[in-house]
Design an enzyme around this catalytic site. Structure first.
Site, short mmCIF file in Angstrom:
data_model
loop_
_atom_site.label_atom_id
_atom_site.label_comp_id
_atom_site.label_asym_id
_atom_site.label_seq_id
_atom_site.Cartn_x
_atom_site.Cartn_y
_atom_site.Cartn_z
N TYR A 36 51.63 35.72 34.65
CA TYR A 36 50.64 35.52 35.71
C TYR A 36 50.53 34.06 36.16
CZ TYR A 36 49.23 40.24 34.45
OH TYR A 36 49.21 41.60 34.19
N HIS A 41 46.13 35.15 42.15
CA HIS A 41 44.91 35.52 41.43
C HIS A 41 44.54 34.47 40.38
CE1 HIS A 41 42.13 38.66 41.84
NE2 HIS A 41 42.50 39.47 40.88
N PHE A 86 41.26 38.87 30.95
CA PHE A 86 41.80 39.41 32.19
C PHE A 86 40.68 39.45 33.23
CE2 PHE A 86 45.07 40.63 29.23
CZ PHE A 86 46.23 40.38 29.95
N ASN A 88 39.26 41.36 35.42
CA ASN A 88 38.20 42.35 35.63
C ASN A 88 37.11 42.32 34.58
OD1 ASN A 88 39.79 43.06 37.78
ND2 ASN A 88 40.21 45.14 37.10
N ASN A 134 36.89 41.27 41.95
CA ASN A 134 36.58 41.99 40.71
C ASN A 134 36.07 41.09 39.59
OD1 ASN A 134 37.18 44.53 41.73
ND2 ASN A 134 39.32 44.45 41.10
#
Length: 210
Positions: A36, A41, A86, A88, A134
């Site tokens: 990532y 994000h 993470f 969320n 989120n």
């Protein structure tokens, strides 16, 4: 101690922090793991790394379900956070740190990506809804508060309306885009310093849309 050990120690050494409690939390949102890195994000993580470089911190301690570090910003001791939960579940990490240090939501600044504003620009807000993000949604849900100051970091709109949103925000920045983000993060650091010092209005007037 050999030369290599001395060099490693000097690289790892961070400035001594004065005694006293953490007064402010700055959290950048993203996803942990190599896959990532440099994705849209993870713009919040990248902004926190820029803060650590500018203000002499190291965000490498695993605590509060996050990678953490402390530094001085504008004369205040600040906890820098990159939640490892993470995106969320970002609220789990924030809740732990806020409860431990007794830091209220209005002294917890959140940095995160936004596809609805211009690329490599920022939008500063005192509070508000999750805006469909989120990470913010989970933070607001678990804390029951929406008065978190925040800096939204423009990561670019989807190439076309039908493009899959998850695929877009998990796509990596190009080298050219990373260069533009470096310039933006220099401004983000200046805005964060103003906010930590209680100058929210000045930060908004000076940096919104820039």
């Amino acid at each position: 101690m050999n030369v290599l050990d001395q060099l490693f120690k000097s690289i790892r050494k961070t400035p001594d922090l004065p005694a006293g409690p953490v007064e402010f939390i700055v959290a950048g949102l993203g996803n942990p793991g190599k896959e990532y890195e440099y994705t849209r994000h993870n713009a919040g993580f990248m902004a926190v790394d820029a803060l650590a470089r500018k203000f002499g911190g190291r965000v490498d301690r695993l605590k509060y379900k996050s990678l953490c570090g402390e530094c001085m910003i504008g004369g205040k001791k600040v906890l820098l956070m990159k939640p490892s939960t993470f995106m969320n579940n970002s609220g789990e990490a924030l809740r732990e740190a806020m409860n431990f240090y007794k830091i209220p939501s209005d002294r917890t600044l959140i940095l995160f990506d936004d596809i609805s504003i211009g690329f490599a620009t920022m939008r500063i807000r005192k509070k508000g809804s999750d805006g469909g993000h989120n990470g913010m949604k989970n933070i607001i849900y678990l804390s029951g508060k929406d008065d978190f100051p925040r800096i939204k970091i423009g990561v670019g709109a989807k190439p076309h309306p039908d493009y899959d949103l998850a695929k877009w925000v998990l796509s990596k920045f190009s080298d050219e885009e990373l260069g533009e983000l470096d310039k933006l993060n220099a401004r983000v650091c200046e805005a964060v310093e103003l906010i930590v010092n209680g100058n929210m209005e000045k930060a908004m007037n000076s940096y919104n849309g820039k």
